[in-house]
Motif scaffolding. Structure first.
Motif, mmCIF file in Angstrom:
data_model
loop_
_atom_site.group_PDB
_atom_site.id
_atom_site.type_symbol
_atom_site.label_atom_id
_atom_site.label_comp_id
_atom_site.label_asym_id
_atom_site.label_seq_id
_atom_site.Cartn_x
_atom_site.Cartn_y
_atom_site.Cartn_z
ATOM 1 N N GLN A 189 0.851 -1.168 0.000
ATOM 2 C CA GLN A 189 0.000 0.000 0.000
ATOM 3 C C GLN A 189 0.897 1.231 0.000
ATOM 4 N N ALA A 190 0.466 2.278 -0.702
ATOM 5 C CA ALA A 190 1.323 3.437 -0.941
ATOM 6 C C ALA A 190 0.758 4.675 -0.259
ATOM 7 N N VAL A 191 1.685 5.558 0.149
ATOM 8 C CA VAL A 191 1.327 6.839 0.741
ATOM 9 C C VAL A 191 1.871 7.940 -0.174
ATOM 10 N N ILE A 192 0.985 8.818 -0.638
ATOM 11 C CA ILE A 192 1.382 9.936 -1.512
ATOM 12 C C ILE A 192 1.704 11.130 -0.628
ATOM 13 N N GLU A 252 -0.545 12.943 2.107
ATOM 14 C CA GLU A 252 -1.810 13.440 1.599
ATOM 15 C C GLU A 252 -2.830 12.324 1.369
ATOM 16 N N GLN A 253 -2.396 11.170 0.908
ATOM 17 C CA GLN A 253 -3.338 10.147 0.476
ATOM 18 C C GLN A 253 -2.707 8.765 0.612
ATOM 19 N N THR A 254 -3.558 7.782 0.918
ATOM 20 C CA THR A 254 -3.123 6.386 0.982
ATOM 21 C C THR A 254 -3.792 5.614 -0.148
ATOM 22 N N VAL A 255 -2.979 4.909 -0.918
ATOM 23 C CA VAL A 255 -3.470 4.143 -2.063
ATOM 24 C C VAL A 255 -3.208 2.664 -1.789
ATOM 25 N N SER A 256 -4.277 1.868 -1.808
ATOM 26 C CA SER A 256 -4.148 0.434 -1.555
ATOM 27 C C SER A 256 -4.599 -0.415 -2.739
ATOM 28 N N GLU A 257 -5.188 0.215 -3.753
ATOM 29 C CA GLU A 257 -5.628 -0.538 -4.918
ATOM 30 C C GLU A 257 -4.424 -0.894 -5.785
ATOM 31 N N PRO A 258 -4.248 -2.163 -6.127
ATOM 32 C CA PRO A 258 -3.104 -2.553 -6.957
ATOM 33 C C PRO A 258 -3.250 -2.056 -8.393
ATOM 34 N N HIS A 277 -0.658 3.811 -11.213
ATOM 35 C CA HIS A 277 -1.239 5.062 -10.736
ATOM 36 C C HIS A 277 -0.335 6.218 -11.175
ATOM 37 N N PHE A 278 -0.910 7.441 -11.174
ATOM 38 C CA PHE A 278 -0.167 8.632 -11.588
ATOM 39 C C PHE A 278 -0.197 9.670 -10.478
ATOM 40 N N LYS A 279 0.865 10.524 -10.493
ATOM 41 C CA LYS A 279 1.004 11.576 -9.490
ATOM 42 C C LYS A 279 1.778 12.741 -10.115
ATOM 43 N N LEU A 280 1.930 13.812 -9.341
ATOM 44 C CA LEU A 280 2.749 14.931 -9.791
ATOM 45 C C LEU A 280 4.220 14.536 -9.747
ATOM 46 N N PRO A 281 5.036 15.090 -10.614
ATOM 47 C CA PRO A 281 6.453 14.678 -10.675
ATOM 48 C C PRO A 281 7.230 15.086 -9.422
ATOM 49 N N TRP A 282 8.332 14.395 -9.239
ATOM 50 C CA TRP A 282 9.260 14.759 -8.168
ATOM 51 C C TRP A 282 9.896 16.097 -8.517
ATOM 52 N N PRO A 283 10.090 16.936 -7.545
ATOM 53 C CA PRO A 283 9.995 16.776 -6.084
ATOM 54 C C PRO A 283 8.676 17.222 -5.492
ATOM 55 N N ILE A 284 7.676 17.443 -6.328
ATOM 56 C CA ILE A 284 6.386 17.898 -5.796
ATOM 57 C C ILE A 284 5.726 16.785 -4.988
ATOM 58 N N GLN A 285 5.645 15.596 -5.555
ATOM 59 C CA GLN A 285 5.046 14.469 -4.854
ATOM 60 C C GLN A 285 5.988 13.264 -4.865
ATOM 61 N N GLU A 286 5.953 12.538 -3.772
ATOM 62 C CA GLU A 286 6.749 11.313 -3.634
ATOM 63 C C GLU A 286 5.830 10.184 -3.166
ATOM 64 N N VAL A 287 6.312 8.969 -3.290
ATOM 65 C CA VAL A 287 5.542 7.772 -2.905
ATOM 66 C C VAL A 287 6.367 6.938 -1.935
ATOM 67 N N GLU A 288 5.729 6.573 -0.807
ATOM 68 C CA GLU A 288 6.318 5.641 0.145
ATOM 69 C C GLU A 288 5.437 4.403 0.203
ATOM 70 N N LYS A 289 6.039 3.234 0.067
ATOM 71 C CA LYS A 289 5.283 1.985 0.079
ATOM 72 C C LYS A 289 5.563 1.205 1.365
ATOM 73 N N VAL A 290 4.503 0.625 1.917
ATOM 74 C CA VAL A 290 4.616 -0.223 3.104
ATOM 75 C C VAL A 290 3.858 -1.522 2.824
ATOM 76 N N PRO A 291 4.196 -2.617 3.513
ATOM 77 C CA PRO A 291 3.505 -3.900 3.271
ATOM 78 C C PRO A 291 2.033 -3.839 3.674
ATOM 79 N N ALA A 292 1.194 -4.473 2.889
ATOM 80 C CA ALA A 292 -0.238 -4.580 3.214
ATOM 81 C C ALA A 292 -0.594 -5.952 3.764
ATOM 82 N N GLU A 293 0.316 -6.896 3.710
ATOM 83 C CA GLU A 293 0.040 -8.257 4.171
ATOM 84 C C GLU A 293 0.377 -8.392 5.652
ATOM 85 N N THR A 294 0.039 -9.546 6.210
ATOM 86 C CA THR A 294 0.326 -9.824 7.619
ATOM 87 C C THR A 294 1.815 -10.074 7.805
#
Length: 323
Positions: A35-38, A45-51, A54-71
């Motif tokens: 799952q990703a955090v924008i 700003e936003q959490t994205v969990s749908e696989p 996806h699109f976003k504003l270019p760096w350095p305006i927006q960045e993406v951090e991903k964390v595990p969604a599984e157990t």
């Protein structure tokens, strides 16, 4: 090279770099296990969990951090650190030392809190697990920790760990706590505890056998009791019915007695004699005061039943007697 040409080349290079940055930083993919955090200028700003893509504003305006969604799983207990064995020892409530292995199943339920509320949430989770397990083991007896009390200790550790994680607000949910092994620190202590455990099991076995034998005797006694009560109830009912029958007979006899007292009295006397003296010989006697005469009933009964072989003799004798 002219200054104008230098500016032109520099502008083209910068444009290519910007286009490359835009081309490579305006899209991202999310796997089913992530799952990703924008973040916009470093702010979540936003959490994205749908696989998918996806699109976003270019760096350095927006960045993406991903964390595990599984157990996820956290192992606490015996482990190897740089080839050296590290055993987790803790003291029980009755001042004994044990080694405990624990597995915590956990999941990230709020990626923004997980990323920004703590610098290293995994270390915090490990320390909270250690504190929870040591606290519960410290309030438990060694017998409970090694034998029948594991399930209760496991439940108490999960409850305490969940409350700690909720206080830290890490965006983590504790799904399960599994207490794998609780062992004694050395072989001598293990052997001594095993001997005590065997003796306790033998004691429990003997107690169970004694209780089984007691229950068997109680069941047999209850069965005999029920049989005696049933027989007594049957005898009571039989005697009551017999008494009612005797009363009915007596009432009938009394009615006959009122009508014919003398005949009824003689009849009762004869019936009583038959019951009291069933094998006695019966004679009818008449005494006029001078000579006592009797009438032999039994010989006459024998003569009234002659055998076929002596019927003629009986007739002759009767004929002679008649003469």
């Amino acid at each position: 090279m002219s200054l104008k040409r230098i500016y032109t080349v520099t502008g083209l290079v910068i444009s290519v770099i910007i286009l490359a940055i835009v081309a490579f930083t305006t899209w991202y993919t999310v796997d089913e296990s992530d799952q990703a955090v924008i973040m916009t200028f470093g702010k979540a700003e936003q959490t994205v969990s749908e696989p998918g893509l996806h699109f976003k504003l270019p760096w350095p305006i927006q960045e993406v951090e991903k964390v595990p969604a599984e157990t996820l799983s956290l192992d606490f207990g015996y482990k190897e650190d740089n080839g050296a064995a590290n055993e987790t020892k803790m003291i029980t409530g009755d001042e004994n030392i044990v080694l405990a292995d624990l597995v915590v199943q956990w999941k990230i339920v709020d990626p923004q809190k997980y990323l920004f509320n703590a610098e290293n949430p995994k270390d915090i989770l490990y320390d909270a697990t250690s504190a929870s397990l040591r606290s519960i083991i410290g309030n438990s007896k060694i017998d409970d920790a090694l034998t029948t009390g594991k399930a209760e200790i496991q439940a108490e550790v999960r409850e305490l760990l969940t409350s700690l994680i909720d206080k830290y607000d890490l965006g983590i949910s504790i799904l399960a706590v599994n207490l794998k092994d609780v062992e004694l620190p050395n072989e001598d202590v293990r052997n001594a505890f095993t001997a005590v455990t065997d003796a306790r099991e033998t004691m429990n076995t003997k107690i169970n056998e004694a209780q089984k034998y007691e229950n068997q005797l109680m069941n047999e006694a209850e069965g005999e009791k029920a049989a005696i009560i049933s027989k007594a109830t049957g005898d009571k009912a039989a005697r009551l019915e017999a008494a009612r029958g005797d009363v009915a007979i007596f009432n009938k006899l009394y009615e006959q007695y009122k009508n014919n007292p003398e005949i009824t009295r003689e009849r009762l006397t004869l019936e009583t004699l038959e019951q009291v003296l069933p094998g006695a010989e019966i004679y009818i006697m008449n005494d006029d005061g001078n000579t006592m005469k009797y009438f032999p009933i039994r010989p006459l009964e024998n003569q009234q039943q002659p055998t076929p072989s002596n019927q003629g003799n009986v007739s002759t004798e009767e004929g002679g007697t008649q003469q």
